[in-house]
Design a protein around this motif. Structure first.
Motif, PDB file in Angstrom:
ATOM      1  N   LEU A  80      30.105   1.262-126.674  1.00  0.00           N
ATOM      2  CA  LEU A  80      30.035   1.297-125.214  1.00  0.00           C
ATOM      3  C   LEU A  80      28.743   0.663-124.710  1.00  0.00           C
ATOM      4  O   LEU A  80      28.746  -0.061-123.702  1.00  0.00           O
ATOM      5  N   VAL A  81      27.635   0.892-125.427  1.00  0.00           N
ATOM      6  CA  VAL A  81      26.364   0.259-125.058  1.00  0.00           C
ATOM      7  C   VAL A  81      26.504  -1.254-125.077  1.00  0.00           C
ATOM      8  O   VAL A  81      26.039  -1.960-124.168  1.00  0.00           O
ATOM      9  N   GLY A  82      27.162  -1.786-126.119  1.00  0.00           N
ATOM     10  CA  GLY A  82      27.364  -3.223-126.203  1.00  0.00           C
ATOM     11  C   GLY A  82      28.151  -3.761-125.027  1.00  0.00           C
ATOM     12  O   GLY A  82      27.811  -4.812-124.465  1.00  0.00           O
ATOM     13  N   SER A  83      29.211  -3.034-124.611  1.00  0.00           N
ATOM     14  CA  SER A  83      30.014  -3.470-123.469  1.00  0.00           C
ATOM     15  C   SER A  83      29.204  -3.424-122.174  1.00  0.00           C
ATOM     16  O   SER A  83      29.313  -4.325-121.330  1.00  0.00           O
ATOM     17  N   ILE A  84      28.398  -2.383-122.003  1.00  0.00           N
ATOM     18  CA  ILE A  84      27.597  -2.243-120.781  1.00  0.00           C
ATOM     19  C   ILE A  84      26.567  -3.362-120.677  1.00  0.00           C
ATOM     20  O   ILE A  84      26.429  -4.013-119.634  1.00  0.00           O
ATOM     21  N   PRO A 118      30.542  -8.488-133.202  1.00  0.00           N
ATOM     22  CA  PRO A 118      31.395  -9.189-132.234  1.00  0.00           C
ATOM     23  C   PRO A 118      30.944  -8.988-130.785  1.00  0.00           C
ATOM     24  O   PRO A 118      31.000  -9.922-129.977  1.00  0.00           O
ATOM     25  N   ALA A 119      30.476  -7.778-130.438  1.00  0.00           N
ATOM     26  CA  ALA A 119      29.982  -7.542-129.076  1.00  0.00           C
ATOM     27  C   ALA A 119      28.743  -8.390-128.809  1.00  0.00           C
ATOM     28  O   ALA A 119      28.574  -8.947-127.714  1.00  0.00           O
ATOM     29  N   ASN A 120      27.873  -8.501-129.809  1.00  0.00           N
ATOM     30  CA  ASN A 120      26.678  -9.330-129.679  1.00  0.00           C
ATOM     31  C   ASN A 120      27.061 -10.806-129.526  1.00  0.00           C
ATOM     32  O   ASN A 120      26.501 -11.526-128.705  1.00  0.00           O
ATOM     33  N   ALA A 121      28.032 -11.258-130.320  1.00  0.00           N
ATOM     34  CA  ALA A 121      28.489 -12.648-130.237  1.00  0.00           C
ATOM     35  C   ALA A 121      29.058 -12.946-128.857  1.00  0.00           C
ATOM     36  O   ALA A 121      28.845 -14.037-128.304  1.00  0.00           O
ATOM     37  N   ALA A 122      29.772 -11.973-128.282  1.00  0.00           N
ATOM     38  CA  ALA A 122      30.342 -12.171-126.950  1.00  0.00           C
ATOM     39  C   ALA A 122      29.245 -12.231-125.892  1.00  0.00           C
ATOM     40  O   ALA A 122      29.277 -13.083-124.989  1.00  0.00           O
ATOM     41  N   ALA A 123      28.254 -11.326-125.993  1.00  0.00           N
ATOM     42  CA  ALA A 123      27.190 -11.282-124.989  1.00  0.00           C
ATOM     43  C   ALA A 123      26.321 -12.540-125.045  1.00  0.00           C
ATOM     44  O   ALA A 123      26.044 -13.164-124.015  1.00  0.00           O
ATOM     45  N   ALA A 175      24.649 -13.551-134.473  1.00  0.00           N
ATOM     46  CA  ALA A 175      25.165 -12.206-134.199  1.00  0.00           C
ATOM     47  C   ALA A 175      25.307 -11.375-135.464  1.00  0.00           C
ATOM     48  O   ALA A 175      25.375 -10.138-135.397  1.00  0.00           O
ATOM     49  N   ALA A 176      25.341 -12.031-136.632  1.00  0.00           N
ATOM     50  CA  ALA A 176      25.455 -11.288-137.891  1.00  0.00           C
ATOM     51  C   ALA A 176      24.210 -10.460-138.174  1.00  0.00           C
ATOM     52  O   ALA A 176      24.275  -9.489-138.943  1.00  0.00           O
ATOM     53  N   THR A 177      23.073 -10.816-137.580  1.00  0.00           N
ATOM     54  CA  THR A 177      21.865 -10.016-137.784  1.00  0.00           C
ATOM     55  C   THR A 177      21.980  -8.646-137.120  1.00  0.00           C
ATOM     56  O   THR A 177      21.178  -7.752-137.412  1.00  0.00           O
ATOM     57  N   ALA A 224      36.222 -14.589-140.137  1.00  0.00           N
ATOM     58  CA  ALA A 224      34.846 -14.262-139.772  1.00  0.00           C
ATOM     59  C   ALA A 224      34.863 -13.766-138.333  1.00  0.00           C
ATOM     60  O   ALA A 224      35.071 -14.542-137.408  1.00  0.00           O
ATOM     61  N   VAL A 225      34.675 -12.450-138.168  1.00  0.00           N
ATOM     62  CA  VAL A 225      34.893 -11.857-136.848  1.00  0.00           C
ATOM     63  C   VAL A 225      33.945 -12.432-135.803  1.00  0.00           C
ATOM     64  O   VAL A 225      34.342 -12.674-134.653  1.00  0.00           O
ATOM     65  N   ASN A 226      32.687 -12.677-136.180  1.00  0.00           N
ATOM     66  CA  ASN A 226      31.740 -13.242-135.209  1.00  0.00           C
ATOM     67  C   ASN A 226      32.117 -14.668-134.838  1.00  0.00           C
ATOM     68  O   ASN A 226      32.052 -15.060-133.664  1.00  0.00           O
ATOM     69  N   LEU A 227      32.493 -15.462-135.836  1.00  0.00           N
ATOM     70  CA  LEU A 227      32.897 -16.838-135.572  1.00  0.00           C
ATOM     71  C   LEU A 227      34.152 -16.898-134.714  1.00  0.00           C
ATOM     72  O   LEU A 227      34.300 -17.791-133.880  1.00  0.00           O
ATOM     73  N   MET A 228      35.068 -15.949-134.927  1.00  0.00           N
ATOM     74  CA  MET A 228      36.275 -15.912-134.100  1.00  0.00           C
ATOM     75  C   MET A 228      35.916 -15.777-132.627  1.00  0.00           C
ATOM     76  O   MET A 228      36.459 -16.470-131.767  1.00  0.00           O
ATOM     77  N   VAL A 229      34.985 -14.869-132.334  1.00  0.00           N
ATOM     78  CA  VAL A 229      34.577 -14.636-130.948  1.00  0.00           C
ATOM     79  C   VAL A 229      33.876 -15.864-130.386  1.00  0.00           C
ATOM     80  O   VAL A 229      34.202 -16.342-129.289  1.00  0.00           O
TER      81      VAL A 229
END
Length: 432
Positions: free
Chosen positions: A68-72, A116-121, A148-150, A381-386
């Motif tokens: 939820l923090v990531g979404s906010i 993935p939330a980081n990659a989106a942001a 975002a993998a970090t 790769a979930v981050n690459l997908m985003v």
């Protein structure tokens, strides 16, 4: 025979397109029934019990809160303000925007706990900015996906929370502290090839012509975002709250910043934010609970000890076994997400870790580095997908750029293996 069927059923279900959580649960339940053929219904009572046991753990309460923090923070505009502040520090020029993307992703890793939330942001801000500066979309997506993998190394980390539940003796605060130095090293290692590739291929030709944000104004605007990791990690270190409570504090802090300070979140936005976080949390926790059935099948069928003994007595030696495990997990990480890798393989690897008396915190950092590599290793790769979805490019086009970044992070993993104090110095210093 039943043990072989357990893995065969899991692989076949995955190949048939069954979601990974359902594949874990169905394969485990089927093998529990076969192992209790004389009283199948009695044996199947273990399925709901282990479904709940896999979920009913206090540290797991932190997962939906950090999601939820990531979404906010994704919707609060913090990422954009951090980007402007970073550009104000490093300036404009070839290779500077990739450096900023990685630095901001590392910083946001101290706020959310989801790659993935980081990659989106970060991708929502940086990919468009890099496109305006003349960087190709495939390169921008590769940089953001790798950066975002970090997130799962720099605390707070969902992966470390899962690991602490599975491994006794590895507390969440100790894992959070242990991930800090390797996480920063991984970020620095990614910066080197990203900047080198940008300059070698003469990307970002227009970057030097773009305006540089004023330093003091960008600092004032980014101050609330800069304070978030200090509040979360400093509060845990000071003993004000536990990691689970820190996630709740971070939620209210993010809402305060988004609704009262930046005013980028309205009351009307709360429902989409809660729905998005709820859906992602449900997926994660459902996989965790269904993996509990799979893990119960492994233990009751007696699979773990024979596999561990075969690996330990293979004649490879301690570092040979470690190399074999890394090779295995790198291969598996290309096809499974990080949480699933932990849930499936950590019960198998725990006896090996105990045999060689590896520090559970250090071993957790090694596994998490491997998972971080898998988050931007094609084909899954979930981050690459985003980031590819944001950039509007195919994942195949990122392979030429991702390779050097994978190599850079792999070198960091080798350093942490060779020098365990890179991971263990900070937890020992903090008294964990």
């Amino acid at each position: 025979m039943i043990a072989a069927l357990l893995f065969a059923a899991f692989v076949l279900l995955m190949c048939a397109g069954v979601p990974i959580g359902a594949a874990l649960g169905l394969a485990g339940a089927a093998c529990i029934a076969l192992a209790n053929a004389d009283a199948q219904w009695f044996g199947l009572l273990a399925v709901p019990q282990n479904f709940y046991a896999g979920l009913g753990k206090y540290p797991l309460l932190a997962i939906p809160m950090f999601v939820l923090v990531g979404s906010i923070f994704d919707r609060s505009g913090v990422a954009l303000r951090l980007v402007n502040f970073a550009i104000a520090i490093v300036g404009r020029g070839p290779g500077m925007l990739p450096l900023v993307a990685i630095a901001v992703a590392m910083f946001l890793g101290g706020i959310s706990g989801s790659g993935p939330a980081n990659a989106a942001a970060v991708g929502g801000v940086m990919i468009a900015a890099m496109s305006r500066a003349g960087y190709p979309g495939s390169f921008s997506a590769s940089v953001v996906g790798a950066a975002a993998a970090t997130d799962i190394l720099i605390p707070p980390s969902v992966a470390f929370i899962i690991y602490s539940v599975l491994v006794p003796g590895a507390s969440v605060p100790a894992l959070f502290a242990a991930g800090m130095v390797p996480g920063v090293l991984a970020g620095i290692a990614l910066i080197v090839p990203a900047v080198w590739l940008a300059r070698r291929h003469r990307m970002g030709a227009l970057e030097a012509t773009l305006p540089r944000p004023p330093f003091w104004k960008s600092l004032r605007e980014a101050a609330w975002g800069l304070a978030a990791p200090v509040l979360i990690l400093g509060g845990m270190r000071a003993g004000w709250f536990t990691p689970t409570e820190a996630a709740v504090v971070a939620v209210f802090y993010g809402l305060f910043v988004g609704m009262a300070i930046h005013r980028t979140i309205s009351v009307r936005d709360l429902f989409p934010i809660l729905r998005e976080a709820g859906e992602l949390s449900a997926v994660i926790l459902l996989v965790v609970s269904l993996a509990g059935i799979f893990a119960f099948s492994l233990s009751t069928l007696g699979v773990i000890d024979p596999v561990a003994d075969a690996i330990v007595h293979s004649g490879l030696g301690e570092y040979g076994v470690l190399a074999l495990l890394i090779l295995l997990l790198i291969t598996v990480g290309m096809f499974l997400d990080g949480i699933s890798v932990f849930l499936i393989f950590v019960p198998l690897l725990l006896p090996i870790m105990q045999h060689y008396q590896w520090d559970p915190v250090w071993f957790g950092v090694i596994l998490t580095l491997k998972v971080a590599l898998g988050q931007f290793t094609p084909p899954l790769a979930v981050n690459l997908m985003v980031s590819c979805r944001i950039a509007g490019v195919r994942m195949e086009s990122t392979v030429r750029w991702v390779g050097p970044m994978l190599l850079a992070m792999f070198v960091v993993m080798l350093l942490v293996i060779a020098f365990p104090q890179l991971a263990l110095w900070l937890p020992h210093r903090l008294g964990y």
